[in-house]
Design an enzyme around this catalytic site. Sequence first.
Site, PDB file in Angstrom:
ATOM      1  CB  CYS A 190       0.447  48.579  67.838  1.00  0.00           C
ATOM      2  SG  CYS A 190      -0.471  47.230  68.613  1.00  0.00           S
ATOM      3  CB  CYS A 341       1.575  61.805  65.307  1.00  0.00           C
ATOM      4  SG  CYS A 341       2.276  60.714  64.046  1.00  0.00           S
TER       5      CYS A 341
END
Length: 394
Positions: A190, A341
């Site tokens: 998630c 990221c």
Amino acid sequence: MATGQTLTEEQLQRYSRQIILEEVGVAGQRKLLASRVLVVGAGGLGSPAALYLAAAGVGTIGIVDGDRVDLTNLHRQILHFHHDIGRPKTQSARRTLEDVNPDVQVVPHQTVLTSANALEILSQYDVVVNGCDNFPTRYLVNDACVLLGKPLVDAAILRWEGQATTFLPGRGCYRCLFPSPPPPGAVPSCAEAGIVGAVAGFMGTHQALEAIKILLGVGQTLANRLMLFDALTGEIRFVRWSRNPDCPVCGDHPAIHELIDYEAFCGVPEHDRVSEVPAKPAEVSVAEVDALVRQGAVLVDVREAWEVAQAHIEGVRWIPMGEVEARYHEIPRDRPVVVYCASGNRSGKVTQWLRERGYDQVFNLVGGILAWQNAGKPVRTGLPEREGEPARRS
């Protein structure tokens, strides 16, 4: 509370709308008050599941979670509030659940579930509700439930979708449905792909319903059926599955008789494994990146292909997190390196891993590419070259 104990006047009032149901009654409410349910993970799934179990009057609710409340949790993890940021999740969960229903005894297990403690913890409960968000824990909880003969209510969520099923003793297990884990990185978390909070609420509430039906012995559970929910279309589908007689855990001739190393089984890279006291990586902000780039810094993107194709920083070197151990020699040691990221979680782990191997000029970009875009910095679409060439414009 024994199943034959008389309900108090307050309890008769509290559960009155539930007691009048034919499938519950006074006897059923006594069953619930005498029951013990373990919720694995006080997160997006565990929060609504635990809240509705407590409201229904399940007498003992165990919460196992080793994390602390973070700001990013609050849009879906409704057990916790803004003032809980930084607190252990089990502490926050206990206070909330006891506020919802003082009848309920909340047992906090502030720890990471492992092969060393899972059997001891799970053995204390009648039903296990799995709200974890990683594959090693899924297989661990499944195997422990099979070995202990415990019913397991399982669910998973991602983006706008959810799935759920129930595993009853003798009727199959998670390994019958998913014999082997996906390759590392194949299924994003998630934190990587996103999640709508209400989807977590929908699926976690359904887990509570499944547990209540099991405890009462009423209705039809999701045993041998996988429920698939698409929130964008509002569609719910069911896929039937069967027990595998050759399953290594619950089959006719099981090969697994004790808990194993589940991180190794799932191929979790060394740098992505949970540590007891994770060190905080060296960090830089978006504003500091420009100065480092002028000093010759190298940018390294550790996301998966589908993420990089949506948006990446020009000139980046693309090394997916799962390939870092094999390709870290491509990262220079003599220049500053900024790893990023989506939001800084994965890149923080990679940064720390590299620093432990002598890369003392490696830094994690706080907030990841989301922070970069929020600052109005330019990005490129498509995939950059894998060999460290400048990103292609598209």
